[in-house]
Design a protein around this motif. Structure first.
Motif, PDB file in Angstrom:
ATOM      1  N   GLY A  96       0.825  -1.206   0.000  1.00 34.91           N
ATOM      2  CA  GLY A  96       0.000   0.000   0.000  1.00 34.91           C
ATOM      3  C   GLY A  96       0.858   1.254   0.000  1.00 34.91           C
ATOM      4  O   GLY A  96       0.598   2.209  -0.733  1.00 34.91           O
ATOM      5  N   ASP A  97       1.876   1.253   0.813  1.00 34.12           N
ATOM      6  CA  ASP A  97       2.745   2.423   0.965  1.00 34.12           C
ATOM      7  C   ASP A  97       3.993   2.257   0.103  1.00 34.12           C
ATOM      8  O   ASP A  97       5.048   2.788   0.423  1.00 34.12           O
TER       9      ASP A  97
ATOM     10  N   HIS B 145       0.496   0.083  -4.826  1.00 33.20           N
ATOM     11  CA  HIS B 145      -0.623   0.707  -4.130  1.00 33.20           C
ATOM     12  C   HIS B 145      -1.925   0.423  -4.887  1.00 33.20           C
ATOM     13  O   HIS B 145      -2.934   0.037  -4.296  1.00 33.20           O
TER      14      HIS B 145
END
Lengths: 100, 233
Positions: free
Chosen positions: B130-131, B137
């Protein structure tokens, strides 16, 4: 692993040290690829510590290790066998001491 | 079910280390399934062992949630699913430790240790995907949006459960939703992902109505014992 995967090359290399059950010092077990320290620790657990081999794990970035080079062989490791006083072979082990 | 889906990654993991990690989790899950099905067969008392229950039931006989039978998808999908399911499983196993059936309570205690690691491993990956890059992402968010419609089923209480809960043989699934949501939102926030809103929730797995994917998966999973009945391996 398919041939097109380039994952291994984009991840840093980490050296893994495992401490065996029953104490004793951490010993070098091998290395893993991982993007960061936490994932390196998890990968080390999965690769080197899943069959009761270890009670503690260290991971160290491989590029943080300063190593001797093959050229250091002579100056570093030639034991100087002519200097007999470096090898404490002249002492008599006292009676009663079995393991020394 | 999920163990089989994870085992499909064997030899296809993004890196060697993750290949091993995923198949380790697969083995843990298959081991848990063996214990649970073994206990279920004993309670049923019709002489069916874990293998009979795993390999000789057809899709209608399976009571798994839809989430775990979906194809493995890309790595992002596999990781997000593992995370959503492992958190659920962890809370369920914690509660099952005080189950009235001593065998089931023991299985839960053993499985819980493994499952805590599955949560840790998948959660750390969710954060990193996600990061991570725009690509990772996007894929993690797509997976989360796709999977969200299958999460409601995990917390649905059915008639069998309602009968077993007062005797302390089962955990009421609806009670697991709040702790699950707390853990999941926490990791999703750390991963800079967006929580999906209210969506239509798929149901039916618990009553034997499945997605089209289960039959195909069972055909592969069951081919050996069905082709060679009674084979030992």
């Amino acid at each position: 692993m398919s041939a097109s995967d380039s994952g291994s090359t984009s991840h840093k290399l980490w050296e893994v040290f495992t401490q065996p059950p029953g104490g004793g010092p951490h010993e070098h077990a091998g290395s893993v690829h991982a993007a960061d320290a936490e994932m390196a620790l998890q990968n080390a657990r999965d690769v080197y510590a899943r069959r009761n081999e270890a009670v503690s794990l260290w991971v160290v970035p491989s590029d943080q290790i300063t190593a001797s080079t093959p050229e250091d062989m002579g100056p570093f490791f030639e034991p100087g066998n002519d200097k007999a006083y470096r090898h404490p072979q002249f002492y008599k082990v006292p009676q009663g001491v079995r393991v020394f | 079910m999920l163990g089989h889906r994870l085992s499909e990654w064997c030899g296809h993991g993004p890196i060697l280390e993750e290949d091993i990690a995923l198949t380790n989790i697969a083995l843990d899950l298959v081991g848990q399934a063996t214990l649970l099905l073994g206990r279920a067969g004993a309670v049923e008392g019709k002489g069916r062992d874990a293998d009979a229950l795993a390999y000789l039931r057809t899709d209608r006989g399976y009571r798994n949630a839809h989430m775990v039978e979906l194809p493995k998808g890309d790595f992002g999908f596999t990781i997000v699913r593992q995370f959503l399911f492992s958190v659920y499983s962890m809370h369920q196993l914690e509660a099952l430790q005080s189950c009235a059936d001593a065998d089931l309570a023991g299985i839960a205690a053993k499985a819980l240790k493994e499952t805590r690691y599955h949560v840790r491993h998948s959660a750390e990956w969710v954060v990193r995907l996600g990061d991570g890059t725009d690509e990772s992402h996007g894929r993690a968010q797509d997976a989360l949006d796709e999977l969200w419609r299958y999460t409601g089923e995990l917390f649905t209480t059915d008639a069998v459960e309602q009968k077993l809960v007062p005797q302390k043989f089962a955990v009421e699934s609806s009670t697991l939703q709040d702790p699950w949501m707390r853990d999941v939102s926490d990791v999703i926030a750390r991963a800079t992902l967006r929580m999906p809103g209210e969506v239509y929730q798929q149901r039916g797995g618990r009553s034997g109505i499945h997605t089209e994917h289960l039959g195909v998966m069972l055909a592969e999973m069951q081919v050996l014992p069905r082709t060679h009945p009674g084979a030992k391996w």
